[in-house]
Design an enzyme around this catalytic site. Structure first.
Site, PDB file in Angstrom:
ATOM      1  N   ASP A 162       0.841  -1.188   0.000  1.00  0.00           N
ATOM      2  CA  ASP A 162       0.000   0.000   0.000  1.00  0.00           C
ATOM      3  C   ASP A 162       0.881   1.245   0.000  1.00  0.00           C
ATOM      4  OD1 ASP A 162      -2.302  -1.519   0.103  1.00  0.00           O
ATOM      5  OD2 ASP A 162      -2.374  -1.514   2.294  1.00  0.00           O
ATOM      6  N   TYR A 221      -4.941  -9.807   2.438  1.00  0.00           N
ATOM      7  CA  TYR A 221      -5.030  -8.397   2.833  1.00  0.00           C
ATOM      8  C   TYR A 221      -4.899  -8.281   4.344  1.00  0.00           C
ATOM      9  CZ  TYR A 221      -6.841  -7.364  -1.860  1.00  0.00           C
ATOM     10  OH  TYR A 221      -7.003  -7.212  -3.204  1.00  0.00           O
ATOM     11  N   TYR A 264       4.657  -9.351   7.273  1.00  0.00           N
ATOM     12  CA  TYR A 264       4.343  -7.957   7.586  1.00  0.00           C
ATOM     13  C   TYR A 264       4.607  -7.661   9.049  1.00  0.00           C
ATOM     14  CZ  TYR A 264       1.534  -8.202   3.310  1.00  0.00           C
ATOM     15  OH  TYR A 264       1.113  -8.379   2.028  1.00  0.00           O
TER      16      TYR A 264
END
Ligand code: ZN
Ligand code: ZN
Length: 418
Positions: A239, A376, A305
């Site tokens: 993003d 996501y 992440y």
């Protein structure tokens, strides 16, 4: 071949050539290519010339005039080669390939010639012309070899529009990038108002964001290669508000129409890393074939992440640990609301492979999450109004959201540096 067969074939060749000669004015190249499969080490022009000489000794003389098959095309080979040399002036190359677009009339004549004189030994006009122009091009420019699969220069001689179109093979450079700051998109993002044309809202840049990883990485390459256009093909994208840290994200930079091909990658790496004001960093640079673009883009890499997450209510440490562990496994995600305007609305199943974290305060935690490509993370945490199941928020029974997100690892055995 036996003597008898040789005699027979000799007779057929002489008779065939005589028929062709009598049919109308024809150039040596076209006469010769009707017998192209005879003998080695001759050009069609030499073959045609020899047959013409032989036949004239037998008192069969060709008619004078412009060749009715190629309309004198083979007589203009050198001119076309000169135009190709001019078109490629100042461009570095090692290999080339010629193609030709015939006019409808030439195609018809060629088909008629083939049909009327089926020697079984003919080389097509296109094939013969492309080779002859190539030879003349090589002689004039003093370099290059034919490459049928990945030529640096592809010339298309367009006889319909009387033009030489040159396509220069792109350069493809593999690497990994770090994005050290938030707020930069991976690739150039056209302005929402004008869609890239330039308007007041974007200060006439045509861009929604002044910079992108693509532009920051490409800048030194464009200068070094004398090119005007480059594309960054990433193994997925983070993003805009997420950083890309750790080992970096694989990408292939495609430099379009380079004038120079011999780039010094270590010094370009240095130039990107010092020239981007500590916004991006690249490593692992090396040249790759074009096929690597598809490989990098289509690989569903595993991603890790680091997420800074905020909770609406206080969370006990044990509750967080248990919730994170319980999430490992299949996650069903309907296309997130925030991207639903540009992605098809469907439910995907992706696996969460690892999940851990600790509280920084009762309402804030740092998580490390590793998932299959396409998972996501923001929605995994928030639940996206029930569109993602299960989610951290659902498991905790407390509204949760990602405050900051960093990608820290992108791995797959398919990448050229793994
Ligand atoms: Zn001809
Ligand atoms: Zn605009």
């Amino acid at each position: 071949m036996s003597t008898k067969n040789q005699e027979q074939q000799g007779k057929e060749v002489i008779e065939g050539a005589a028929t062709i000669l009598r049919a109308g004015p024809i150039c040596d190249d076209c006469l010769g290519r009707a017998f192209a499969k005879l003998g080695h080490g001759f050009s069609n022009r030499q073959r045609g010339g020899a047959l013409r000489t032989l036949l004239s000794m037998l008192e069969v003389d060709g008619r004078l005039g412009t060749c009715w098959v190629c309309d004198g095309l083979f007589g203009r080979v050198k001119d076309w080669a000169d135009r190709a040399v001019a078109a490629s002036k100042g461009i570095e190359f090692e290999s080339y390939l010629f193609g030709v677009k015939l006019s409808p009339r030439l195609s018809q004549m060629e088909a008629f010639f083939d049909e009327r004189f089926p020697t079984g030994l003919t080389e097509s006009l296109k094939h013969a012309f492309n080779r002859e122009v190539g030879k003349a091009f090589e002689a004039k420019s003093g370099r290059g070899t034919v490459d049928l699969t990945h030529p640096h220069l592809s010339f298309l001689i367009d006889l319909v529009h009387d033009s030489v179109n040159l396509r220069v093979l792109s350069l493809y450079i593999y690497g990994r990038y770090l994005k050290l700051v938030r707020g930069i998109p991976q690739t150039r993002w056209p302005c929402r108002h004008c869609r890239g044309k330039g308007c007041e809202a974007c200060g006439f840049t045509g861009k929604q964001y002044p910079e992108s990883v693509e532009e920051l990485v490409a800048a030194p390459f464009l200068t070094a290669a004398g090119a005007e256009e480059a594309h960054l093909h990433g193994a997925g994208r983070e993003d805009i508000d997420a950083r890309m840290l750790g080992t970096g994200r694989p990408f292939v930079l495609e430099v379009v129409s380079p004038r120079s091909r011999c780039l010094d990658l270590p010094s370009l790496q240095e130039a990107v890393n010092t020239g981007s004001s500590e916004k991006v960093e690249v490593s692992e640079l090396h040249f790759v074939p074009r096929e690597t673009v598809a490989l990098v883009k289509e690989t569903h890499a595993k991603k890790t992440y680091r997420a800074l997450v905020a909770f609406e209510k206080d969370i006990p440490p044990k509750t967080l640990t248990e919730a994170l562990e319980s999430l490992i496994g299949t996650i069903k995600q309907r296309t997130p609301q925030r991207v639903s305007h540009r992605r098809a609305d469907l439910v995907r199943e992706r696996c969460l492979l690892e999940s851990r974290g600790n509280l920084l305060s009762p309402r804030q935690a740092e998580l490390e999450l590793c998932g299959e490509g396409g998972l996501y993370i923001k929605e995994l945490v928030s639940g996206d109004n029930g569109r993602t199941l299960p989610s951290l928020a659902a498991r905790l029974g407390v509204a949760s959201r990602v405050v900051e997100l960093d990608v820290i690892d992108v791995t797959s055995e398919s990448f050229p540096d793994s």
